[in-house]
Design a protein around this motif. Structure first.
Motif, short mmCIF file in Angstrom:
data_model
loop_
_atom_site.label_atom_id
_atom_site.label_comp_id
_atom_site.label_asym_id
_atom_site.label_seq_id
_atom_site.Cartn_x
_atom_site.Cartn_y
_atom_site.Cartn_z
N VAL A 199 -23.52 2.77 -13.74
CA VAL A 199 -22.19 1.99 -12.84
C VAL A 199 -21.84 0.97 -13.85
O VAL A 199 -22.56 0.13 -14.53
N ARG A 200 -20.53 0.90 -14.15
CA ARG A 200 -20.09 -0.20 -15.32
C ARG A 200 -18.73 -0.94 -14.99
O ARG A 200 -18.14 -0.64 -13.99
N ASN A 201 -18.56 -1.84 -15.60
CA ASN A 201 -17.47 -2.95 -15.75
C ASN A 201 -16.89 -2.65 -16.95
O ASN A 201 -17.14 -3.57 -17.92
N ASP A 208 -17.03 -3.21 -10.36
CA ASP A 208 -17.49 -1.79 -11.23
C ASP A 208 -15.96 -1.15 -11.25
O ASP A 208 -15.37 -0.97 -10.17
N PHE A 211 -18.22 4.88 -12.87
CA PHE A 211 -19.49 5.32 -12.52
C PHE A 211 -19.65 6.77 -12.76
O PHE A 211 -18.76 7.60 -12.64
N ARG A 343 -26.94 2.31 -7.48
CA ARG A 343 -26.93 0.90 -7.89
C ARG A 343 -28.47 0.29 -8.58
O ARG A 343 -28.37 -0.01 -9.71
#
Length: 355
Positions: A199-201, A208, A211, A343
């Protein structure tokens, strides 16, 4: 409940609140008798005859409302559902119902204590692309399925409105992830052994926007759920929605929300890799060359009769006691558990045991 038009009150008359009002206007067995929003700019296109409130307590106290639709930002769901339940209103809550399993459990304690009916707006169980893929999966024509992949891509990158704030329950895992996971686990009816997630920004600083979640099911299926808001491509036809199902008797792909695709099979299987080498643009190969004419056989996708308004039809019949709610609280809770596991996996970069 007496079988007459169900009188709905909508709390939170933003984008989804307006969408709910438009949907209910299509039904003969429902009417919107009140709407509520504390932002006056949202209070336009009011259904004919509906009262307008600026505070949720006033709408909840209206005796001419049978059921409340909760479409406020995610972090206010618990408060709103609890108040509506204590007022004896049946409840349709927007997804995600809560920001955590613990919060959802508190919500359900109040719902059960007050004896009201409750469901969550997982209307994408009625999406045509999903129902097409599910029909192929359910009919077993692909044999032993080993992979189910669902993907959603966009190019804009940024979140919108309150979805940019983590404290409001913003981000794509809460926004679309809950739908994609719900579709996957409703299709693949099996225990989940483990969850692995990234899960990323990517573009957004605080929430986020990408994902990838891998679900290992006990029945041998590996489910892959991927979403990216910043997937760029210069192809004329770049699908934003994609399903792929692979089995030992064929594959299926579906592209787009108005699905286009095929069931794909082979007319014969190789008994062993041929000795001769095929030259391709990628170099010599014996396993991955182009198929000989007649080896690939295509079949049309099945027809499905589905639209999202059927969610409301089921909800109303559930209020009348004619059907069970398709979207049940225990299913909602399981998806929230999956999101928490995703998460945790993303944070630890480890698989998380489940079920």
């Amino acid at each position: 409940m007496e079988k007459r038009k169900v009188r709905f009150g909508i709390i939170g008359y933003g984008f989804m609140g307006h969408n709910h009002a438009r949907s209910l206007a299509k039904l003969d067995n429902a009417e919107v008798t009140a709407v509520c929003d504390n932002n006056e700019k949202q209070l336009y296109d009011i259904p004919e005859g509906a009262k307008v409130y600026g505070q949720m307590d006033d709408l909840i106290g209206d005796p001419n409302i049978d059921a409340v639709i909760v479409s406020v930002p995610n972090h206010i769901h618990l408060e709103t559902v609890s108040k509506a339940a204590r007022a004896g209103k049946d409840i349709l809550c927007e997804k995600p119902a809560a920001l955590s399993v613990a919060e959802f459990d508190k919500m359900m304690e109040v719902v059960k204590e007050c004896g009201v009916k409750f469901s969550v707006h997982q209307q994408r169980r009625w999406d045509k692309d999903f129902r097409t893929a599910k029909k192929v999966y359910d009919d077993g024509s692909l044999g032993n399925v080993y992979t189910v992949q669902t993907k959603l891509y966009g190019f804009n990158g940024n979140m919108h409105d309150w979805h940019v704030y983590p404290e409001f329950g913003g981000g794509m895992l809460y926004d679309w992830g809950v739908h994609l996971l719900d579709q996957m686990v409703w299709m693949v009816d099996s225990k989940i052994v483990s969850v692995f997630a990234d899960v990323r920004n990517v573009i957004n600083k605080d929430v986020d926007d990408y994902f990838k979640i891998i679900l290992n099911f006990e029945n041998g299926v590996v489910g892959e759920v991927e979403l990216g808001t910043y997937f760029l491509c210069d192809k004329e036809k770049w699908f934003e929605r994609h399903w792929f199902i692979g089995g030992n008797k064929g594959s299926m792909y579906v592209d787009g929300f108005h699905p286009e695709g095929k069931i794909v099979r082979t007319t014969r299987l190789l008994t062993n890799v041929p000795g001769e080498i095929t030259m391709t643009a990628g170099g010599p190969t014996r396993s991955f060359g182009p198929p000989e004419p007649g080896v690939i056989a295509l079949e049309q996708l099945p027809e499905v009769d589905t639209e999202q308004i059927q969610y409301f039809d089921n909800f109303i019949k559930g209020l009348w006691g004619e059907e069970e709610f398709v979207v049940k609280p225990e299913q909602v809770r399981r998806i929230l558990m999956l999101m928490e596991a995703a998460r945790k996996s993303a944070k630890t970069k480890q698989s998380v045991a489940f079920d």
